[in-house]
Motif scaffolding. Structure first.
Motif, PDB file in Angstrom:
ATOM      1  N   GLN A 274       0.996  -1.126   0.022  1.00 49.24           N
ATOM      2  CA  GLN A 274      -0.042   0.007   0.073  1.00 49.24           C
ATOM      3  C   GLN A 274       0.903   1.280   0.300  1.00 49.24           C
ATOM      4  N   GLY A 275       0.289   2.378  -0.652  1.00 50.77           N
ATOM      5  CA  GLY A 275       0.948   3.500  -0.672  1.00 50.77           C
ATOM      6  C   GLY A 275       2.084   4.246  -1.690  1.00 50.77           C
ATOM      7  N   GLY A 276       2.336   2.946  -2.744  1.00 51.97           N
ATOM      8  CA  GLY A 276       3.365   3.426  -3.628  1.00 51.97           C
ATOM      9  C   GLY A 276       2.701   3.307  -4.940  1.00 51.97           C
ATOM     10  N   GLU A 277       1.275   3.250  -4.818  1.00 47.16           N
ATOM     11  CA  GLU A 277       0.549   3.031  -6.340  1.00 47.16           C
ATOM     12  C   GLU A 277       0.861   4.026  -7.361  1.00 47.16           C
ATOM     13  N   GLU A 278       0.949   5.201  -7.002  1.00 42.88           N
ATOM     14  CA  GLU A 278       1.151   6.256  -8.222  1.00 42.88           C
ATOM     15  C   GLU A 278       2.463   6.478  -8.746  1.00 42.88           C
ATOM     16  N   LEU A 279       3.561   6.105  -7.768  1.00 43.57           N
ATOM     17  CA  LEU A 279       4.933   6.065  -8.220  1.00 43.57           C
ATOM     18  C   LEU A 279       5.022   4.748  -8.982  1.00 43.57           C
ATOM     19  N   ARG A 280       4.450   3.614  -8.673  1.00 47.56           N
ATOM     20  CA  ARG A 280       4.477   2.276  -9.220  1.00 47.56           C
ATOM     21  C   ARG A 280       4.089   2.185 -10.817  1.00 47.56           C
ATOM     22  N   ALA A 281       3.004   3.227 -10.970  1.00 44.96           N
ATOM     23  CA  ALA A 281       2.503   3.532 -12.150  1.00 44.96           C
ATOM     24  C   ALA A 281       3.324   4.058 -13.175  1.00 44.96           C
ATOM     25  N   ARG A 282       4.409   5.009 -12.673  1.00 51.17           N
ATOM     26  CA  ARG A 282       5.215   5.697 -13.494  1.00 51.17           C
ATOM     27  C   ARG A 282       6.547   4.937 -13.654  1.00 51.17           C
ATOM     28  N   LEU A 283       6.668   3.839 -13.148  1.00 55.16           N
ATOM     29  CA  LEU A 283       7.906   3.077 -13.549  1.00 55.16           C
ATOM     30  C   LEU A 283       7.722   2.480 -14.879  1.00 55.16           C
ATOM     31  N   ARG A 284       8.767   2.543 -15.588  1.00 54.76           N
ATOM     32  CA  ARG A 284       8.994   1.856 -16.812  1.00 54.76           C
ATOM     33  C   ARG A 284       9.680   0.528 -17.046  1.00 54.76           C
ATOM     34  N   GLY A 285      10.331   0.395 -16.251  1.00 51.90           N
ATOM     35  CA  GLY A 285      11.249  -0.976 -15.965  1.00 51.90           C
ATOM     36  C   GLY A 285      11.840  -1.457 -14.927  1.00 51.90           C
ATOM     37  N   ASP A 286      13.070  -2.220 -15.033  1.00 51.38           N
ATOM     38  CA  ASP A 286      13.467  -2.908 -13.921  1.00 51.38           C
ATOM     39  C   ASP A 286      15.011  -3.028 -14.324  1.00 51.38           C
ATOM     40  N   LEU A 287      15.928  -2.571 -13.395  1.00 55.24           N
ATOM     41  CA  LEU A 287      17.471  -2.846 -13.829  1.00 55.24           C
ATOM     42  C   LEU A 287      18.091  -4.142 -13.107  1.00 55.24           C
ATOM     43  N   HIS A 288      17.313  -5.096 -12.613  1.00 54.55           N
ATOM     44  CA  HIS A 288      18.056  -5.862 -11.818  1.00 54.55           C
ATOM     45  C   HIS A 288      17.123  -7.294 -11.831  1.00 54.55           C
ATOM     46  N   SER A 289      17.485  -8.302 -12.706  1.00 49.64           N
ATOM     47  CA  SER A 289      16.912  -9.423 -12.672  1.00 49.64           C
ATOM     48  C   SER A 289      17.784 -10.693 -13.173  1.00 49.64           C
ATOM     49  N   HIS A 290      17.284 -12.215 -12.782  1.00 45.49           N
ATOM     50  CA  HIS A 290      18.054 -12.995 -13.001  1.00 45.49           C
ATOM     51  C   HIS A 290      17.342 -14.241 -13.625  1.00 45.49           C
ATOM     52  N   SER A 291      18.165 -14.889 -14.680  1.00 44.88           N
ATOM     53  CA  SER A 291      17.403 -16.002 -15.255  1.00 44.88           C
ATOM     54  C   SER A 291      18.323 -17.352 -14.874  1.00 44.88           C
TER      55      SER A 291
ATOM     56  N   ASP B  44      14.217  -1.658  -8.245  1.00 45.10           N
ATOM     57  CA  ASP B  44      14.537  -2.784  -8.737  1.00 45.10           C
ATOM     58  C   ASP B  44      13.965  -3.990  -8.162  1.00 45.10           C
ATOM     59  N   SER B  45      13.509  -5.183  -8.787  1.00 45.72           N
ATOM     60  CA  SER B  45      12.955  -6.440  -8.183  1.00 45.72           C
ATOM     61  C   SER B  45      14.046  -7.366  -7.553  1.00 45.72           C
ATOM     62  N   ASP B  46      15.067  -7.296  -8.453  1.00 42.78           N
ATOM     63  CA  ASP B  46      16.156  -8.512  -8.010  1.00 42.78           C
ATOM     64  C   ASP B  46      15.435  -9.801  -8.268  1.00 42.78           C
ATOM     65  N   ALA B  47      14.474  -9.921  -9.228  1.00 45.75           N
ATOM     66  CA  ALA B  47      13.515 -11.024  -9.451  1.00 45.75           C
ATOM     67  C   ALA B  47      14.618 -12.227  -9.738  1.00 45.75           C
ATOM     68  N   HIS B  48      14.142 -13.398  -9.280  1.00 47.53           N
ATOM     69  CA  HIS B  48      14.883 -14.675  -9.572  1.00 47.53           C
ATOM     70  C   HIS B  48      13.791 -15.595 -10.198  1.00 47.53           C
ATOM     71  N   ALA B  49      12.668 -14.975 -10.521  1.00 47.77           N
ATOM     72  CA  ALA B  49      11.627 -15.644 -11.137  1.00 47.77           C
ATOM     73  C   ALA B  49      10.597 -14.786 -11.625  1.00 47.77           C
ATOM     74  N   PRO B  50       9.823 -15.025 -12.451  1.00 48.11           N
ATOM     75  CA  PRO B  50       9.088 -14.312 -13.280  1.00 48.11           C
ATOM     76  C   PRO B  50       7.935 -13.447 -12.387  1.00 48.11           C
ATOM     77  N   GLY B  51       7.208 -14.141 -11.508  1.00 51.14           N
ATOM     78  CA  GLY B  51       6.044 -13.736 -10.568  1.00 51.14           C
ATOM     79  C   GLY B  51       7.047 -12.814  -9.738  1.00 51.14           C
ATOM     80  N   GLN B  52       8.254 -12.792  -9.617  1.00 50.43           N
ATOM     81  CA  GLN B  52       8.874 -11.678  -8.316  1.00 50.43           C
ATOM     82  C   GLN B  52       9.105 -10.509  -9.045  1.00 50.43           C
TER      83      GLN B  52
END
Ligand SMILES: [Zn+2]
Ligand SMILES: [Zn+2]
Length: 326
Positions: A76-93, A280-288
């Motif tokens: 909760q509380g970051g919805e407006e900013l979240r809508a402005r994010l265009r991408g993610d600089l940290h993810s793993h495959s 960044d998400s630092d996602a290690h899987a798509p759902g993350q």
């Protein structure tokens, strides 16, 4: 399931079942669903068989209905900013310690509405995470080019790395390879308990390296989760963030709930010192990849102006910034 951090074992069961049935002819899957013989196939148990059977019968699987019922923002509380994010600089495959092919990470990032995703698999010294040698990284860049050829103009999988900051502050990849990437995240993963003066020197040296664009999860702390807790490493945060501000290096707001890095006090210090940030998400899987909700909530709470968050920038501005010091 991934965005809700369900057990990896359970998520893996569905991925395995999907890998088993995807190559099969549709008639065989339908026949086995009707006969109740899906569970004879490798990797398919009662719960995955039930989901497949429902799908064959044109019914939305009950499990999916339940999961979709919990859709919506994770924080909760970051919805407006979240809508402005265009991408993610940290993810793993799965080229390093992620769980999925890079193509799948790209597809999910597109579904989330991202304009870009930077693929940042680990560097060679991080053997536990199957870090990429210069040769493997070079091969991965060819795969990224091939994937991008099949995508439209509205999304780009960008080339990157999460490069280890070695004990002396140097980066764990050849300058030649670092130079071929679009974005470089530099992080400390070893000797987190190093003496504060040495850690400060190490981190400042990494930030001063012209290849560095983002300082990843700066304190290394773990606050919750199945890896246990770990205290933050000790360093002169003012010196490190001042270097970030001077060099135009973004301080990462790592969205993973078990990291919440930097801690609030340091986040506010970096804000006051004029740093740029990257959520960044630092996602290690798509759902993350969806975990950006948490980072957006924290950045909003800290009152950070959206234009100082590089992940609100459009792709060309981001690329220009990332190559500016080379
Ligand atoms: Zn890391
Ligand atoms: Zn990472």
């Amino acid at each position: 399931m991934e965005r809700q951090r369900e057990e990896t074992r359970r998520i893996e069961a569905f991925r395995k079942a999907a890998r088993t049935i995807l190559p099969l002819p549709e008639e065989e899957v339908r026949r086995r669903a009707a006969d109740g013989t899906l569970t004879e196939l490798p990797g398919i148990g009662p719960s995955t068989a039930a989901v497949i059977t429902d799908a064959c019968n044109g019914v939305v699987p009950e499990r999916l209905v339940r999961l979709e019922g919990t859709a919506g923002p994770l924080a909760q509380g970051g919805e407006e900013l979240r809508a402005r994010l265009r991408g993610d600089l940290h993810s793993h495959s799965d080229w390093s310690d992620g769980g999925s092919p890079l193509e799948e990470m790209a597809m999910t990032a597109m579904e989330l509405g991202h304009d870009y995703l930077v693929l940042t698999d680990h560097s060679p010294r991080l053997r536990v995470a199957n870090g990429l040698s210069a040769e493997r990284l070079a091969r991965q860049l060819g795969v990224v080019d091939a994937v991008n050829e099949h995508l439209g103009d509205s999304f780009t999988l960008l080339k990157g790395i999460e490069v280890d900051i070695l004990d002396d502050g140097s980066l764990d990849q050849t300058p030649e390879m670092l130079g071929r990437l679009d974005v470089r995240v530099a992080s400390v993963h070893s000797k987190l308990k190093m003496d504060a003066a040495l850690m400060t020197r190490r981190m400042v040296a990494a930030v001063r390296n012209p290849h560095t664009n983002v300082l990843g999860h700066c304190t290394g702390r773990l606050v919750t989760g199945n890896r246990g807790v770990r205290p933050q490493s000790q360093f002169d945060a003012k010196a490190v963030f001042t270097a970030c501000a001077e060099e135009g290096v973004a301080v990462e707001i790592n969205s993973r709930p078990e990291r919440r890095d930097p801690p609030t006090r340091l986040l506010e210090l970096a804000r006051d010192l004029g740093c740029l940030f990257s959520i960044d998400s630092d996602a290690h899987a798509p759902g993350q990849l969806d975990m950006l909700d948490y980072g957006a909530a924290r950045a909003t709470e800290a009152g950070i102006e959206p234009d100082r968050i590089v992940t609100t920038w459009e792709r060309d501005r981001l690329l220009e910034w990332a190559s500016a010091r080379l």
